[in-house]
Design an enzyme around this catalytic site. Structure first.
Site, PDB file in Angstrom:
ATOM      1  N   GLU A  70       0.771  -1.294   0.252  1.00 38.49           N
ATOM      2  CA  GLU A  70       0.008  -0.267  -0.093  1.00 38.49           C
ATOM      3  C   GLU A  70       1.080   1.280   0.021  1.00 38.49           C
ATOM      4  O   GLU A  70       0.437   2.025  -0.798  1.00 38.49           O
ATOM      5  CB  GLU A  70      -1.002   0.129   1.043  1.00 38.49           C
ATOM      6  CG  GLU A  70      -2.528  -1.619   1.673  1.00 38.49           C
ATOM      7  CD  GLU A  70      -1.875  -2.212   1.517  1.00 38.49           C
ATOM      8  OE1 GLU A  70      -2.911  -3.349   2.204  1.00 38.49           O
ATOM      9  OE2 GLU A  70      -0.724  -2.798   2.210  1.00 38.49           O
ATOM     10  N   PHE A 132     -11.481  -6.942  14.350  1.00 42.78           N
ATOM     11  CA  PHE A 132     -10.468  -7.318  13.221  1.00 42.78           C
ATOM     12  C   PHE A 132      -9.889  -6.580  11.569  1.00 42.78           C
ATOM     13  O   PHE A 132     -10.551  -5.533  10.953  1.00 42.78           O
ATOM     14  CB  PHE A 132     -10.412  -8.622  11.955  1.00 42.78           C
ATOM     15  CG  PHE A 132     -10.307  -9.890  11.422  1.00 42.78           C
ATOM     16  CD1 PHE A 132      -8.761  -9.430  11.694  1.00 42.78           C
ATOM     17  CD2 PHE A 132     -10.432  -8.639  10.053  1.00 42.78           C
ATOM     18  CE1 PHE A 132      -7.409 -10.358  10.638  1.00 42.78           C
ATOM     19  CE2 PHE A 132      -9.264  -9.751   9.099  1.00 42.78           C
ATOM     20  CZ  PHE A 132      -8.214 -10.559   8.978  1.00 42.78           C
ATOM     21  N   GLN A 133      -8.557  -6.195  11.547  1.00 36.84           N
ATOM     22  CA  GLN A 133      -8.577  -4.910  10.541  1.00 36.84           C
ATOM     23  C   GLN A 133      -9.312  -3.489  10.806  1.00 36.84           C
ATOM     24  O   GLN A 133      -9.535  -2.969  10.048  1.00 36.84           O
ATOM     25  CB  GLN A 133      -8.376  -5.723   9.179  1.00 36.84           C
ATOM     26  CG  GLN A 133      -7.807  -6.456   9.002  1.00 36.84           C
ATOM     27  CD  GLN A 133      -7.595  -7.102   7.385  1.00 36.84           C
ATOM     28  OE1 GLN A 133      -8.201  -6.752   6.661  1.00 36.84           O
ATOM     29  NE2 GLN A 133      -6.485  -7.400   6.950  1.00 36.84           N
ATOM     30  N   LYS A 182     -17.842  -0.438   6.029  1.00 37.18           N
ATOM     31  CA  LYS A 182     -18.110  -0.997   4.867  1.00 37.18           C
ATOM     32  C   LYS A 182     -19.807  -1.300   5.117  1.00 37.18           C
ATOM     33  O   LYS A 182     -20.073  -1.205   3.840  1.00 37.18           O
ATOM     34  CB  LYS A 182     -17.361  -2.680   5.778  1.00 37.18           C
ATOM     35  CG  LYS A 182     -17.992  -3.999   4.137  1.00 37.18           C
ATOM     36  CD  LYS A 182     -17.572  -5.124   4.941  1.00 37.18           C
ATOM     37  CE  LYS A 182     -17.322  -5.756   4.108  1.00 37.18           C
ATOM     38  NZ  LYS A 182     -17.041  -7.839   4.374  1.00 37.18           N
ATOM     39  N   MET A 499      24.342   8.757   1.746  1.00 41.40           N
ATOM     40  CA  MET A 499      24.472  10.466   2.022  1.00 41.40           C
ATOM     41  C   MET A 499      24.646  10.209   3.229  1.00 41.40           C
ATOM     42  O   MET A 499      25.119  11.473   3.894  1.00 41.40           O
ATOM     43  CB  MET A 499      22.604  10.989   1.797  1.00 41.40           C
ATOM     44  CG  MET A 499      22.462  12.231   2.541  1.00 41.40           C
ATOM     45  SD  MET A 499      23.957  12.937   1.210  1.00 41.40           S
ATOM     46  CE  MET A 499      22.767  14.922   0.168  1.00 41.40           C
TER      47      MET A 499
END
Length: 614
Positions: A70, A132-133, A182, A499
């Site tokens: 993602e 959940f999630q 949802k 760097m």
């Protein structure tokens, strides 16, 4: 703004689920590509994309590009927005899907990039139950984005989505997050086809910005300061790119014959080949740009914010400037770092147009100053060890310029390769240099280049990356081949975090803590071949450079060229943290200008560096 604003939408009154509404609003807003990864809480909206596309021809469909992670989706949307000027869109699921996007959302906020992120959320009744999630997206993203919506009311989803696009692109652009439970995605409501949420204060500010013009009297004050100047300089930032004001900046600079320095984010606002372009200023800016800043007596900042990588030691920045002027769309930036004598809050494009109109009769010859800065460019030009047997990264980019002729879009990761690209790449057009500026996010270059290429299918897009930076989103190699996105990856491999090593070498007594691992076990060529690249090569000989680079750039499809560069190559010039331009280190090969020892410097000795012209 929605295309449905001023007429009845053809679908007005139709029954739609929340998921279908989300996709229809995206279509109305001109979205042609969504970057994202599916999951349980966002499945209804992914299904809506599939069904939307089933009913339309190829040109009307919304393309869906699925990344490896993602975070990659976020940077792809950012690359798309940076290259096109349109709002980039990403769509992810709840919990880890959303939290994986925190870094790209913050990156977009820091660089004022317009994206809309749509995230699924657990059903309304489950919010706060550690379902959940589940993750507190509203709380997390409130600190990272321009605005965040948690839409629990199905009746407001359509207006919320449309408002998200409006907020993302208006004023000072930025990322807007829409978190959709949802059950809201599944709820069926009549589609209205128009309407926004009301934010009275914001709307009033946007109306004021839209109406903001430079009056005749205010312009007269500006030109009075310019008239009293002998050494004016324009300092152009990313706001010029964001406002699509590059053409106006170029007209302004040429009309009044004023040299221009640009920030990292402002690269491309001036054609780098232009006589008036002094290229990048700041910590790793060109020596001649920084010397011009030291010597100017009038500084006009346009769409720039005097950040620490530019201003350094603020009190010592532009020390001979008798006057400073500032144009910015964000009133909070005026006087935030550096006090100015003249300011205008408004769109850079309109402001420059206004000044051009009001300055039609202005006449003053700054050609002696322009000649002087061109002497600076010749005397203090970028340079490196041209006799080395090792491949020098600067030379690689110089050869690349010969091939692309300044017409490519260049994306970068973050590190030494980013600064070498900023210094040496020659670019003729705005939106051609895409990099993570304020956040300095490693792993940005590869996914951002995918978004840029999708937004600009007719352009050559090159990701100049480093071995440390590209590792962080290396999974997106497969995304390139999956969708046959013809990005060219020029990997400058110095076997480590260059760097950080440079700073450790210069400021930490060569104690290479965490960077002495010499990251050399990854075989990038084999990794690219495993992901389906038909061009994946490693360059180790200087003598082969030009021939191999040509084949690489002209390859039909995605390509990776790993160049094994001098591991000790450094980025110069360098202005150390918290120091002024007078303490700039130019390294072995860039000619510094002669100055008396610090203890012997006075205003008089400093002014002697400027020719008797002044």
């Amino acid at each position: 703004m929605s295309t449905a604003r001023n007429r009845t939408h053809k679908l007005a009154g139709a029954e739609m689920s929340g998921a279908e509404t989300i996709i229809q609003v995206c279509a109305d807003e001109g979205v042609d590509t969504i970057f994202g990864y599916s999951g349980g809480a966002i499945l209804p909206t992914y299904d809506a994309i599939f069904r939307y596309n089933q009913m339309r021809n190829a040109k009307e469909q919304i393309r869906l590009i699925v990344p490896a992670n993602e975070q990659g989706a976020g940077f792809m949307a950012a690359g798309y927005a940076r290259a096109s000027g349109k709002v980039g869109v990403l769509m992810v699921t709840s919990g880890p899907g959303a939290t994986n996007t925190v870094t790209p959302i913050r990156d977009c906020m820091a660089d004022s990039i317009p994206v809309v992120m749509i995230s699924g959320q657990v059903p309304c009744a489950a919010i706060g139950s550690d379902a959940f999630q589940e993750a507190p997206v509203f709380n997390i993203m409130s600190a990272c984005s321009k605005h965040v919506f948690l839409c629990k009311d199905p009746g407001k989803l359509e207006e919320t989505m449309r408002t998200a696009f409006k907020l993302a692109r208006s004023g000072r652009p930025g990322p807007v997050v829409v978190d959709v439970p949802k059950d809201v995605q599944n709820a069926v409501q009549p589609f209205k086809g128009a309407g926004y949420l009301t934010f009275r204060g914001y709307e009033q500010r946007m109306a004021a910005l839209s109406a903001s013009r430079i009056s005749k009297e205010h312009a007269a004050k500006f030109f009075k300061m310019l008239e009293g100047s002998a050494r004016p300089l324009i300092y152009a930032g990313g706001g010029v790119i964001t406002a699509n004001a590059a053409m106006e900046l170029r007209k302004f600079a040429k009309r009044f014959n004023i040299p221009v320095v640009t920030t990292l984010m402002g690269i491309g606002s001036m054609d780098t080949a232009d006589e008036l372009s002094l290229h990048m200023l700041g910590m790793h800016g060109t020596a001649y740009a920084n010397y011009a800043v030291e010597d100017c007596d009038f500084l006009l900042a346009v769409g720039a914010r005097f950040d620490d990588r530019v201003a350094g030691k603020v009190d010592a920045f532009a020390p001979r400037a008798k006057h400073m002027a500032h144009i910015d769309i964000d009133a909070a930036e005026i006087g935030k770092v550096k006090a100015v004598d003249w300011a205008h809050v408004g769109c850079a494009k309109q402001a420059l147009q206004d000044l051009l109109a009001h300055g039609r009769r202005f006449k003053k010859d700054f050609s002696r100053w322009v000649n002087y800065v061109n002497v600076l460019k010749k005397k203090h030009h970028l340079n490196y060890d041209r006799e080395s047997k090792l491949i020098q990264p600067y030379e690689v980019i110089e050869f690349l310029n010969e091939i692309t002729q300044g017409e490519a879009i260049v994306c970068t990761g973050v590190g030494q390769h980013q600064m070498w690209s900023a210094q040496y790449c020659r670019l003729h057009h705005p939106r051609s240099f895409i990099t993570s500026g304020s956040m300095g996010t490693m792993g940005f270059g590869l996914p951002a280049s995918i978004g840029a290429q999708v937004a600009s299918p007719g352009r050559t897009v090159i990701d100049i990356d480093g071995d440390g930076s590209i590792r962080m989103n290396l999974g997106e190699l497969e995304t390139l081949t999956t969708y046959n996105v013809p990005v060219k990856i020029l990997l400058l491999n110095n076997l480590g975090d260059g760097m950080v090593r440079q700073w450790q070498s210069m400021y930490f007594g060569e104690r290479y803590s965490g960077t002495d691992k010499s990251l050399h076990r990854k075989d990038f060529v084999k990794a690219a071949e495993a992901d389906g690249f038909t061009f994946a090569q490693r360059l180790t000989k200087r003598t082969d450079m030009k021939k191999v680079l040509k084949k690489f750039v002209t390859h039909n499809g995605p390509a990776l060229l790993e160049v094994m560069i001098d591991p000790y190559a450094k980025v110069f010039p360098m202005v150390g943290p918290g120091l002024g331009y007078g303490e700039m280190i130019t390294g072995e090969f860039i000619v510094p200008r002669e100055t008396p020892p610090k203890e012997q410097r006075t205003e008089e000795t400093d002014m002697m560096r400027i020719p008797e012209l002044f």
